[in-house]
Design an enzyme around this catalytic site. Structure first.
Site, PDB file in Angstrom:
ATOM      1  N   GLY A 102      -1.527   6.511 -30.822  1.00 28.41           N
ATOM      2  CA  GLY A 102      -0.402   5.819 -31.425  1.00 28.41           C
ATOM      3  C   GLY A 102      -0.380   4.346 -31.074  1.00 28.41           C
ATOM      4  O   GLY A 102      -0.873   3.928 -30.016  1.00 28.41           O
ATOM      5  N   ALA A 103       0.211   3.560 -31.976  1.00 26.62           N
ATOM      6  CA  ALA A 103       0.341   2.119 -31.744  1.00 26.62           C
ATOM      7  C   ALA A 103       1.695   1.629 -32.257  1.00 26.62           C
ATOM      8  O   ALA A 103       1.854   0.452 -32.563  1.00 26.62           O
ATOM      9  CB  ALA A 103      -0.802   1.358 -32.433  1.00 26.62           C
TER      10      ALA A 103
ATOM     11  N   ASP B  61      10.508   1.774 -22.400  1.00 26.50           N
ATOM     12  CA  ASP B  61       9.723   2.990 -22.614  1.00 26.50           C
ATOM     13  C   ASP B  61       8.520   3.061 -21.692  1.00 26.50           C
ATOM     14  O   ASP B  61       8.244   4.099 -21.076  1.00 26.50           O
ATOM     15  CB  ASP B  61       9.257   3.090 -24.068  1.00 26.50           C
ATOM     16  CG  ASP B  61      10.295   3.709 -24.983  1.00 26.50           C
ATOM     17  OD1 ASP B  61      11.271   4.294 -24.476  1.00 26.50           O
ATOM     18  OD2 ASP B  61      10.132   3.602 -26.211  1.00 26.50           O
TER      19      ASP B  61
ATOM     20  N   ASN C  88      -5.196   5.289 -33.404  1.00 26.00           N
ATOM     21  CA  ASN C  88      -4.065   5.299 -34.316  1.00 26.00           C
ATOM     22  C   ASN C  88      -4.553   5.621 -35.719  1.00 26.00           C
ATOM     23  O   ASN C  88      -5.699   5.312 -36.077  1.00 26.00           O
ATOM     24  CB  ASN C  88      -3.365   3.928 -34.302  1.00 26.00           C
ATOM     25  CG  ASN C  88      -2.021   3.951 -34.996  1.00 26.00           C
ATOM     26  OD1 ASN C  88      -1.093   4.638 -34.568  1.00 26.00           O
ATOM     27  ND2 ASN C  88      -1.909   3.216 -36.090  1.00 26.00           N
TER      28      ASN C  88
ATOM     29  N   LYS D 261      12.268   0.866 -33.480  1.00 25.31           N
ATOM     30  CA  LYS D 261      12.111  -0.029 -32.332  1.00 25.31           C
ATOM     31  C   LYS D 261      11.624  -1.422 -32.724  1.00 25.31           C
ATOM     32  O   LYS D 261      12.113  -2.425 -32.188  1.00 25.31           O
ATOM     33  CB  LYS D 261      11.198   0.607 -31.296  1.00 25.31           C
ATOM     34  CG  LYS D 261      11.821   1.841 -30.657  1.00 25.31           C
ATOM     35  CD  LYS D 261      10.912   2.535 -29.673  1.00 25.31           C
ATOM     36  CE  LYS D 261      11.591   3.798 -29.140  1.00 25.31           C
ATOM     37  NZ  LYS D 261      10.758   4.532 -28.178  1.00 25.31           N
TER      38      LYS D 261
ATOM     39  N   ASN E 168      13.633  -0.844 -27.164  1.00 19.47           N
ATOM     40  CA  ASN E 168      14.241   0.491 -27.204  1.00 19.47           C
ATOM     41  C   ASN E 168      15.679   0.464 -26.709  1.00 19.47           C
ATOM     42  O   ASN E 168      16.327   1.498 -26.635  1.00 19.47           O
ATOM     43  CB  ASN E 168      13.417   1.512 -26.417  1.00 19.47           C
ATOM     44  CG  ASN E 168      13.628   1.434 -24.913  1.00 19.47           C
ATOM     45  OD1 ASN E 168      13.719   0.346 -24.347  1.00 19.47           O
ATOM     46  ND2 ASN E 168      13.681   2.585 -24.258  1.00 19.47           N
TER      47      ASN E 168
ATOM     48  N   THR F 132      15.353   4.640 -30.986  1.00 17.30           N
ATOM     49  CA  THR F 132      14.130   5.441 -30.993  1.00 17.30           C
ATOM     50  C   THR F 132      13.544   5.467 -32.397  1.00 17.30           C
ATOM     51  O   THR F 132      13.957   4.700 -33.275  1.00 17.30           O
ATOM     52  CB  THR F 132      14.417   6.858 -30.438  1.00 17.30           C
ATOM     53  OG1 THR F 132      13.169   7.520 -30.203  1.00 17.30           O
ATOM     54  CG2 THR F 132      15.264   7.680 -31.373  1.00 17.30           C
TER      55      THR F 132
ATOM     56  N   GLY G 146      12.925   8.993 -16.520  1.00 17.01           N
ATOM     57  CA  GLY G 146      12.395   7.913 -15.696  1.00 17.01           C
ATOM     58  C   GLY G 146      13.065   6.579 -15.947  1.00 17.01           C
ATOM     59  O   GLY G 146      12.924   5.650 -15.143  1.00 17.01           O
TER      60      GLY G 146
END
Length: 269
Positions: free
Chosen positions: A136-137, A112, A160, A75, A96, A71, A254
């Site tokens: 985010g990127a 992810d 981002n 990554k 990940n 994490t 998930g």
């Protein structure tokens, strides 16, 4: 399995992060192993970025190791350290999770995005046809971006702090999905009915909101990847504006089964 059931035959998985105090994956993963009677245990490792290569390379020699879960902020770095990558991880240049082979070689995968979409499905929520704003990127956001487009959002806009990074991700995704609407944008939720925080903002006290709360419209599905705290300031602000909120822990729940099968199952690299 419980702690008193761990033996010399147990497979070990390490969860590499920096910092590690926010991690909740070990409790979910170990509970799954207990329920499925899998002789394995996941333990958190706090590894600073400057020490990642040395720590990762040392794991090649640990025969009890099934692999690593990765994490923030490692990554992309772990993907570069792997000996092979799945097509998804290779395209996105992030991983990940990495499975250790008997020869000490690591094969990386990225769950992810798949886990994020599955977490929504588990709660009866669909992304099909939605106009999505992703903040985010980085590592997690990259995987989520690919999965959202694959899951048929009508539009994906990526915001981002580094605009160039958002533009680069959007450009790469358009190569994979040339007929889809994918672009870089600003962190403004007006006009979107799906907003995803794919950054670490909200993990620490005093963090700014990833998107201005005033731009969130009632009914918007607002999602987190941050798992600690359980309800972030973004989700609190979204709930106050009558949005539908989706917690960060749903992304990991998930994908727990996927991670366990990849690390402990029989799938080949």
């Amino acid at each position: 399995m419980t702690v008193d059931m761990i033996s010399g035959r147990s497979r070990v998985i390490v969860h590499i992060a920096y910092p590690s105090h926010h991690l909740r994956t070990p409790q979910f993963f170990n509970a799954y192993c207990r329920d499925q009677m899998l002789d394995a245990v996941l333990v958190p490792w706090q590894v600073a970025p400057e020490n990642l290569r040395a720590a990762f390379e040392s794991l090649r020699r640990v025969e009890s190791l099934a692999g690593v879960i990765v994490t923030i902020p490692h990554k992309a770095s772990v993907a570069a350290l792997c000996d092979s990558l799945s097509p998804t991880a290779d395209f996105l240049k992030v991983a990940n999770v990495a499975r250790r082979g008997a020869d000490g070689r690591f094969h990386g995968e990225m769950f992810d995005g798949t886990g994020f979409v599955q977490g929504l499905k588990n709660r009866g929520l669909s992304v099909i046809g939605r106009r999505a704003l992703l903040i985010g990127a980085g590592g997690a956001a990259t995987g989520i971006a690919e999965a959202l487009v694959r899951a048929e959002v009508a539009e994906l806009a990526i915001a981002n702090r580094s605009v160039d990074k958002a533009m680069e991700l959007a450009s790469r995704l358009r190569l994979l999905f040339p007929d889809r609407s994918i672009r870089a944008t600003q962190a403004d939720a007006r006009g979107f009915d799906l907003v995803v925080n794919g950054t670490s903002l909200g993990m620490n006290d005093g963090d700014p909101l990833p998107v201005p709360a005033s731009t969130l419209a009632p009914g918007t599905l607002v999602c987190e990847v941050v798992m600690q705290p359980d309800t972030t300031p973004l989700l609190e602000a979204a709930a106050a504006r009558d949005c539908v909120v989706h917690k960060g822990n749903h992304m990991i729940t998930g994908q727990i089964e996927l991670l366990a099968k990849f690390l402990l199952g029989t799938e080949g690299a």
